[in-house]
Design a protein around this motif. Structure first.
Motif, mmCIF file in Angstrom:
data_model
loop_
_atom_site.group_PDB
_atom_site.id
_atom_site.type_symbol
_atom_site.label_atom_id
_atom_site.label_comp_id
_atom_site.label_asym_id
_atom_site.label_seq_id
_atom_site.Cartn_x
_atom_site.Cartn_y
_atom_site.Cartn_z
ATOM 1 N N ILE A 18 0.838 -1.204 0.000
ATOM 2 C CA ILE A 18 0.000 0.000 0.000
ATOM 3 C C ILE A 18 0.873 1.254 0.000
ATOM 4 N N VAL A 19 1.928 1.262 0.839
ATOM 5 C CA VAL A 19 2.820 2.430 0.901
ATOM 6 C C VAL A 19 3.518 2.645 -0.425
ATOM 7 N N ALA A 20 4.012 1.573 -1.024
ATOM 8 C CA ALA A 20 4.737 1.695 -2.291
ATOM 9 C C ALA A 20 3.848 2.219 -3.410
ATOM 10 N N ILE A 28 13.122 0.733 5.551
ATOM 11 C CA ILE A 28 13.955 1.813 5.000
ATOM 12 C C ILE A 28 14.226 1.569 3.526
ATOM 13 N N THR A 29 14.426 0.308 3.178
ATOM 14 C CA THR A 29 14.651 -0.032 1.773
ATOM 15 C C THR A 29 13.421 0.293 0.932
ATOM 16 N N VAL A 30 12.241 -0.037 1.449
ATOM 17 C CA VAL A 30 11.003 0.228 0.710
ATOM 18 C C VAL A 30 10.789 1.727 0.540
ATOM 19 N N LEU A 31 10.922 2.471 1.621
ATOM 20 C CA LEU A 31 10.710 3.915 1.557
ATOM 21 C C LEU A 31 11.739 4.591 0.652
ATOM 22 N N VAL A 47 16.375 10.062 1.515
ATOM 23 C CA VAL A 47 17.755 10.446 1.775
ATOM 24 C C VAL A 47 17.849 11.849 2.377
ATOM 25 N N SER A 48 16.821 12.675 2.133
ATOM 26 C CA SER A 48 16.838 14.019 2.718
ATOM 27 C C SER A 48 16.718 13.981 4.235
#
Length: 923
Positions: free
Chosen positions: A171-173, A233-236, A245-246
């Motif tokens: 869902i997030v992706a 973290i990998t998914v986001l 990365v910001s």
């Protein structure tokens, strides 16, 4: 109209849910609970279809209060399955009821009963599957609950949590950057201005609101929780518009700790960090490309404007258009340079996002990242340390201004010799500082570095202020006075302190690297570092005692560099402190004294060094040390190739400057009689040397004095005194030379040195040159030249005064010895010290093994000393004193010494008049 209260709704719920449904939801059997849930689903569908929202809320309230929050585990299970069934029945309309459904389900995630926790996962799975993007409004709560279940002890619960985790990730992706809730926008508890430019602001999912939770959970120690966090973290990070990365500084510290995990988390974390570093590199490249494009567009626009102005004949005024205003606002008023970053940013305003470019709009806070990396550079975990070094090495290229500000703190880590990465970081940082322009105005020295966020580089400051939401301060950055723009970004003083601190490091490579840094920094800015009163100079002197020869050589090179670029005051103090160091550390004088002095003479003016040493030693109160020091200086003067020019100046004594040099050395050389005599031989002042020998009769002839004379005889046989041996062939021109050498012979006991010198003299006198030298014009010219040069020397050098000074100095030495002899305790300690130093000087009279002589001098000297290889100088001297050995040695020693002359044809030379007469008779 009757007001509907929660009590009324609950009463309606009891009336709506039949006793059979209630009994079924409370049943222990799963099948009965499932059947009751299906009945609940039918009811919800009916009421939802008929828009009876009050009845729907009444049923939901009944399921929450009487079942989900019940003390009975079976009732809680029934409530969870009932809420899931209600969500399925509501379908797309579930968004309006999620505030009632989600909280009780999340509460069951922490239930003590493992079955309840499992059914909570199952229920949330069904709820999320139906609500889809709307569940993102509760992402933080769901994420926190799942992170705890990832380390659950029950396998079934972990499996259920993994299924839910996969669904939420999908869902997030798919919808995190696009889905906007159908309800009112959620109130943001976190400043959304922290996000990158490209990130949307009105979506149900808010990355700025999630980052504080991630920063808290990133400190977890459990490997399963860590694996869960890394996967998220990998998914986001894989979602382009989020630009995770910001926000890297908020969780980088904890993420680096994952590298110490013994499980597979370490490898997945390394992959994530490598991806982040690649994104940062990509963002820098995009920014550079945009800057170049902005420059190109700017010049094209300027060219068009100039052509238009030339065609119309009108000048462009400030208010003619936005382009002119943009150009003016982007020009630095101090130096006229254009801020291309401002130009590129302004060009994109009001024109929409356009197509997405990787790295575009990414905000990287380099200062905070470097601050986080700094403690990890000294980590005991190899993987963490190597990763931190790798990042710093990349930032040397990507964020030069930031790295320059952190150089003092990076020194200790980049000088580590145990890692190839550290060596590479040291090399790249060294190159960066070397290429950085130096501000010659010392008043613009930047303040010492502090670890506050406010201490950012000029390039990074706008980024950091934007990140914190301080837009007014960002705009004021461009209006700072020009004095701050001219300030040197590199802190020399703090860097020097960090480098000097590395002198205590156990690794030789680290100490060498630190000295190389200091050499570079002093060449780069000699007026900014290593002042005479900054406390660094004593440390450099102490480093001369380092056990590493490479460290000592670098230290001497730095000291010489400091002296050559400083005033006379610094050089004089350097010489004074060096002699003070030799006085307190006699072992250093014996082991490294020759190396230190020779290296300094190679780097600096040898005559200046010897003149200064002589002036200091002339006033030295410790006359025993002065004698030892003069002996060492004299040995270096006579034997080393570095002082060949100084020896040539002393041989002539024709100019006033050369005579003053001789006089200056002589006055301090008087502390050591043999050294004074050898100086006169070197300067060809044979008459004065002969007078000196007469004064030797008044001195106490000690073993140490005889050893020095023995060594002087060996030096006479070396290449340095080749001219002296050839002058023996001109007895009329150098009459006092014979007197000097014969006087020296009379001082020696019957030893190998005695035999060597005797053979040298008898071989010259037996050749009969005294009557073979023709009385020709050449001799007359020689006499004339001799008589002409002599007055000049006599006029410049007052030998009688020098002889008086010599006797006065030796009288002082004699008085000191008498005072020492009156005290038995002092006598024993002083005598032991003198004997110890005397024995050590047997080895140190020639340069030590660390400072190798030139091949010619070394070989020639060894060729002569080879005749004494069977006995030490002590044994040779003592044998001359002992009557039983002195009677047996002269003949053998004479033959050995005669054969050791470096002419190479000693067999053809007569050894003594009687033997030569016999051989000539036989022939």
């Amino acid at each position: 109209m009757k007001v509907r209260t929660r009590k009324n709704i609950r009463t309606e719920g009891k009336q709506i849910l039949s006793a059979q449904i209630v009994r079924g939801l409370n049943d222990k059997a799963y099948e009965k609970r499932k059947a009751a849930a299906l009945e609940v689903e039918k009811l919800i569908r009916e009421y939802s279809a008929s828009k009876e929202t009050d009845r729907v809320r009444a049923i939901l309230d009944k399921l929450v209060q009487d079942f989900a929050y019940s003390v009975n585990a079976n009732a809680r299970n029934g409530g969870l399955i009932g809420l899931a069934a209600a969500s399925i029945a509501l379908g797309p309309d579930v968004a309006a009821y999620l505030d009632d459904i989600v909280p009780p389900v999340l509460a069951c995630f922490a239930d003590q009963d493992s079955r309840v926790r499992y059914y909570a996962c199952e229920s949330m799975y069904n709820i999320a599957k139906v609500s889809k993007g709307e569940i993102l409004r509760y992402f933080n709560e769901v994420f926190d609950a799942m992170s705890k279940l990832a380390a659950d002890s029950e396998l079934s619960v972990k499996n259920g949590a993994e299924l839910l985790d996969r669904l939420i990730k999908d869902i997030v992706a798919e919808q995190s950057t696009t889905y906007v809730s159908i309800l009112a926008h959620p109130s943001l508890s976190h400043d959304d201005s922290m996000g990158p430019v490209s990130m949307p602001r009105t979506t149900a999912f808010s990355l700025p609101r999630f980052i504080p939770l991630l920063s808290e959970r990133i400190r977890a120690k459990n490997p399963f929780t860590r694996s869960f966090l890394v996967s998220w973290i990998t998914v986001l990070d894989s979602i382009p518009d989020l630009e995770l990365v910001s926000f890297l500084p908020d969780f980088l510290d904890g993420l680096l700790q994952f590298l110490s995990d013994p499980s597979d988390v370490k490898y997945s974390t390394s992959t994530v960090l490598a991806n982040f570093l690649a994104e940062i590199r990509e963002a820098v490249e995009v920014k550079e490309q945009q800057k170049q494009q902005s420059m190109k567009n700017y010049f094209i626009e300027q060219q068009k404007l100039s052509e238009t102005a030339s065609d119309t004949g009108e000048s462009i005024k400030d208010g003619d258009g936005d382009d002119v205003t943009l150009v003016k606002s982007s020009i630095n008023s101090a130096d006229g340079d254009i801020n291309w970053d401002a130009v590129s940013l302004s060009e994109t305003e009001g024109k929409g996002k356009g197509s997405w470019v990787p790295g575009q709009g990414v905000i990287i806070n380099y200062t905070r990242i470097v601050e986080i990396l700094m403690p990890h550079l000294s980590s005991h975990e190899e993987e963490i340390q190597a990763t931190a070094l790798k990042w710093i090495n990349e930032f040397i290229t990507l964020a030069k201004d930031v790295i320059i500000a952190f150089t003092p703190q990076l020194i200790s880590a980049c000088c580590l010799p145990i890692r190839t990465v550290a060596v590479e970081v040291n090399r790249n940082l060294y190159k960066l500082i070397l290429e950085t322009p130096t501000n010659t105005n010392p008043s613009f020295q930047p303040p010492p570095y502090t670890s506050n966020l406010s201490s950012t580089s000029p390039v990074d400051s706008p980024v950091l202020l934007t990140h914190m939401g301080n837009h007014k301060e960002t705009n004021s950055i461009n209006t700072l006075p020009s004095i701050y723009e001219q300030a040197d970004p590199f802190d020399y003083q703090e860097t020097v302190k960090a480098l000097v601190h590395q002198f205590k490091n156990d690794h030789e490579e680290t100490r060498v690297a630190s000295l190389d840094w200091l050499l570079m920094l002093h060449k780069k800015a000699p007026k900014k570092i290593l002042a005479i009163d900054d406390g660094t100079f004593p440390v450099l002197l102490k480093t001369l005692s380092d056990k590493s020869e490479e460290v000592v050589k670098r230290d001497l090179q730095l000291l010489a560099q400091l002296s050559s670029s400083s005033e006379d005051e610094f050089f004089t103090r350097f010489m004074v402190d060096l002699l003070k160091l030799f006085r307190t550390d006699r072992r250093l004088l014996e082991s490294r004294g020759s190396l230190i002095i020779r290296h300094l003479c190679l780097s600096l003016n040898s005559e200046r060094i010897y003149r200064t040493f002589a002036e200091i030693l002339e006033r030295e109160e410790d006359i025993e040390f002065a004698s030892n020091m003069v002996q060492n200086l004299n040995s270096i003067l006579i034997t080393t190739p570095e002082l060949s020019d100084l020896r040539k100046r002393l041989k002539n004594l024709e100019t006033k400057d050369e005579q003053m040099l001789f006089t200056a050395l002589y006055k301090s050389w008087c502390h050591n009689p043999v050294s004074t005599f050898s100086l006169c031989l070197l300067a060809q002042a044979y008459e004065h040397a002969a007078n000196l020998l007469q004064s030797f009769a008044d001195l106490e002839i000690t073993v140490n004095l005889l050893i020095q004379i023995d060594k002087l005889v060996q030096l006479i046989e070396s290449p340095v005194f080749t001219y002296l041996r050839l002058q023996l062939l001109e007895p009329e021109k150098y009459p006092y030379l014979f007197k000097c050498l014969y006087g020296l012979l009379m001082l020696l006991p019957q030893s190998s040195a005695f035999a060597s010198l005797k053979n040298r003299l008898t071989s010259v006198s037996s050749m009969g040159f005294l009557h073979l030298i023709p009385k020709s014009t050449h001799t007359t010219d020689t006499k004339r030249s001799t008589t002409k040069a002599a007055p000049t020397k006599e006029d410049g050098i007052k030998f009688q005064d020098l002889l008086t000074h010599f006797r006065a100095v030796q009288a002082k030495h004699e008085k000191t010895r008498e005072q020492a002899s009156q005290s038995p305790g002092r006598l024993s300690s002083s005598q032991v010290a003198r004997n110890r130093h005397g024995r050590s000087r047997d080895k140190s009279i020639f340069p030590s093994s660390n400072s190798t002589l030139s091949s010619s001098t070394h070989l020639a000297t060894n060729k002569h000393i080879g005749s004494n290889s069977q006995s030490s100088p002590h044994s040779g001297t003592s044998s001359g004193i002992t009557s039983s050995r002195s009677k047996r040695r002269p003949s053998a020693a004479s033959n050995t010494s005669a054969n050791s002359d470096h002419g190479g044809n000693s067999s053809s030379r007569p050894q003594s008049p009687p033997i030569n007469n016999k051989r000539s008779t036989k022939k």
